[in-house]
Design an enzyme around this catalytic site. Structure first.
Site, PDB file in Angstrom:
ATOM      1  N   LYS A 225       0.816  -1.221   0.000  1.00 41.52           N
ATOM      2  CA  LYS A 225       0.000   0.000   0.000  1.00 41.52           C
ATOM      3  C   LYS A 225       0.846   1.266   0.000  1.00 41.52           C
ATOM      4  O   LYS A 225       2.029   1.257   0.311  1.00 41.52           O
ATOM      5  CB  LYS A 225      -0.968  -0.037   1.186  1.00 41.52           C
ATOM      6  CG  LYS A 225      -2.141  -0.982   0.886  1.00 41.52           C
ATOM      7  CD  LYS A 225      -3.301  -0.802   1.800  1.00 41.52           C
ATOM      8  CE  LYS A 225      -4.457  -1.663   1.293  1.00 41.52           C
ATOM      9  NZ  LYS A 225      -5.465  -1.897   2.295  1.00 41.52           N
ATOM     10  N   ARG A 260      -4.094 -10.015   4.644  1.00 40.77           N
ATOM     11  CA  ARG A 260      -4.538 -10.009   3.244  1.00 40.77           C
ATOM     12  C   ARG A 260      -3.380  -9.509   2.392  1.00 40.77           C
ATOM     13  O   ARG A 260      -2.984  -8.347   2.504  1.00 40.77           O
ATOM     14  CB  ARG A 260      -5.771  -9.105   3.117  1.00 40.77           C
ATOM     15  CG  ARG A 260      -6.371  -9.054   1.732  1.00 40.77           C
ATOM     16  CD  ARG A 260      -7.555  -8.103   1.683  1.00 40.77           C
ATOM     17  NE  ARG A 260      -8.144  -8.071   0.368  1.00 40.77           N
ATOM     18  CZ  ARG A 260      -7.670  -7.329  -0.633  1.00 40.77           C
ATOM     19  NH1 ARG A 260      -6.644  -6.525  -0.455  1.00 40.77           N
ATOM     20  NH2 ARG A 260      -8.257  -7.368  -1.809  1.00 40.77           N
TER      21      ARG A 260
HETATM   22  N1  HH2 Z   1      -7.621  -3.432   0.734  1.00 34.99           N
HETATM   23  C1  HH2 Z   1      -7.954  -3.484  -0.579  1.00 34.99           C
HETATM   24  C2  HH2 Z   1      -9.085  -4.188  -0.997  1.00 34.99           C
HETATM   25  N2  HH2 Z   1      -9.822  -4.888  -0.124  1.00 34.99           N
HETATM   26  N3  HH2 Z   1     -10.223  -5.621   2.084  1.00 34.99           N
HETATM   27  C3  HH2 Z   1      -9.898  -5.643   3.368  1.00 34.99           C
HETATM   28  N4  HH2 Z   1     -10.609  -6.361   4.237  1.00 34.99           N
HETATM   29  N5  HH2 Z   1      -8.832  -4.910   3.841  1.00 34.99           N
HETATM   30  C4  HH2 Z   1      -8.054  -4.164   3.025  1.00 34.99           C
HETATM   31  O1  HH2 Z   1      -7.116  -3.501   3.519  1.00 34.99           O
HETATM   32  C5  HH2 Z   1      -8.363  -4.150   1.636  1.00 34.99           C
HETATM   33  C6  HH2 Z   1      -9.486  -4.899   1.185  1.00 34.99           C
HETATM   34  C7  HH2 Z   1      -7.100  -2.778  -1.582  1.00 34.99           C
HETATM   35  O2  HH2 Z   1      -6.134  -3.684  -2.116  1.00 34.99           O
HETATM   36  P1  HH2 Z   1      -6.251  -4.387  -3.542  1.00 34.99           P
HETATM   37  O3  HH2 Z   1      -7.457  -5.262  -3.586  1.00 34.99           O
HETATM   38  O4  HH2 Z   1      -4.986  -5.065  -3.893  1.00 34.99           O
HETATM   39  O5  HH2 Z   1      -6.403  -3.169  -4.532  1.00 34.99           O
HETATM   40  P2  HH2 Z   1      -7.587  -2.673  -5.448  1.00 34.99           P
HETATM   41  O6  HH2 Z   1      -8.664  -2.167  -4.535  1.00 34.99           O
HETATM   42  O7  HH2 Z   1      -6.969  -1.584  -6.285  1.00 34.99           O
HETATM   43  O8  HH2 Z   1      -8.072  -3.825  -6.271  1.00 34.99           O
END
Ligand code: HH2
Length: 289
Positions: A225, A260
């Site tokens: 992040k 995660r």
């Molecule tokens: N962060 C993201 C998405 N979902 N869910 C939980 N429970 N906690 C988190 O910190 C969290 C989440 C963002 O990460 P990512 O899915 O890799 O990115 P994007 O939203 O751009 O797909």
């Protein structure tokens, strides 16, 4: 202390015995870490199976990027991306599946395809989510977010970030309990980067014991992040793995149970080593030697 995370069909995950790793598969064209995107169902399933081999305890499939500034994805498009992937994956694996969605209508379709957990970045704000979780016995992650992805990083303000996040998550959990959700189905997540500045993210991680002391298990999403880039100067998400591993270990020490992550093999190794060395006796089921 060992606890259980209850899932549908009398399945459960053991918490506290070891750190649990949730591998991220983004069925999206635009997630913030390019290496996590797998819009093609075959690639998404391949990636998930590899993550299981690498030691993932849960696979989290998401079909909407919620990076800062992202536009919401239509629920019909979200389902269209997710369903073929879940169907293919469930046909070849019994692994625990989580679905990263804030829409009950999408969560319902995912649970019908065999998903076990709803990972909800809006802490079950969809009015029908609580009833869905209660009637299906699904596990649920309640994540804290201030505002919505489009605008959440526009100068977020808190009086006391750690207390406010904890209290809002407890209100969301209470709402689920009132709808008949088993308390063992609920996991809390401070929502690192979701309407938080660097100082808020650091404060939330340092004071993670506040969340762990609620008695609910704690999940953290730190992987690659922006706050890691702000500390290390690494502008590209692709360069943030070492910082992510350090953050995961620090979060384990502060009471997190579930991680995660985009990088399952590396995180598994880092957490397993850190766990064996640093787990306080009060938390560890392992005996010396
Ligand atoms: N962060 C993201 C998405 N979902 N869910 C939980 N429970 N906690 C988190 O910190 C969290 C989440 C963002 O990460 P990512 O899915 O890799 O990115 P994007 O939203 O751009 O797909």
């Amino acid at each position: 202390m060992n606890r259980l995370w209850s899932l549908p069909s009398d399945r459960f995950l053991k918490l506290g015995e070891k750190p649990l790793v949730m591998g991220i598969v983004n069925v999206t064209p635009d997630s913030f870490f390019e290496g996590s995107r797998a819009l093609d169902p075959e690639r998404a399933v391949e990636r998930a199976l590899r993550m299981i081999e690498e030691g993932a305890d849960i696979i989290d499939f998401g079909a909407e990027s919620t990076r800062p500034g992202a536009q919401a994805v239509d629920p019909a498009e979200e389902s269209k991306r997710l369903v073929p992937v879940l169907r293919r994956f469930r046909a070849v694996s019994n692994a625990v599946i989580s679905v990263d969605t804030r829409r009950a209508i999408v969560a319902r379709k995912a649970l019908d395809e065999g998903a076990d957990i709803v990972n909800d970045i809006s802490a079950a704000s969809d009015p029908t989510m609580a009833r869905l979780v209660s009637s299906t016995g699904a596990g649920i992650v309640l994540m804290h977010m201030k505002g919505a992805p489009e605008t959440m990083q526009d100068n977020p303000q808190y009086r006391d970030c750690a207390i406010e996040v904890r209290d809002q998550l407890l209100i969301a959990a209470e709402h689920l309990l009132e709808a008949g959700v088993d308390s063992k189905a609920i996991v809390l997540d401070p929502g690192i980067g979701f309407g938080k500045l660097l100082s808020h993210n650091l404060e939330l991680l340092r004071r993670l014991p506040l969340l762990a002391d609620t008695g609910y298990p704690v999940l953290v999403g730190l992987s690659r992040k922006r706050f890691i880039g702000e500390i290390t100067g690494k502008k590209l998400a692709a360069d943030r793995l070492p910082g992510s591993l350090a953050a995961a270990c620090a979060a384990w020490a502060a009471g997190a149970d579930v991680f995660r992550v985009h990088d399952v093999a590396a995180t598994r190794d880092a957490l397993d080593v850190f766990f064996r060395i640093a787990t306080p006796a009060s938390r560890s089921p392992l005996k010396e030697g």
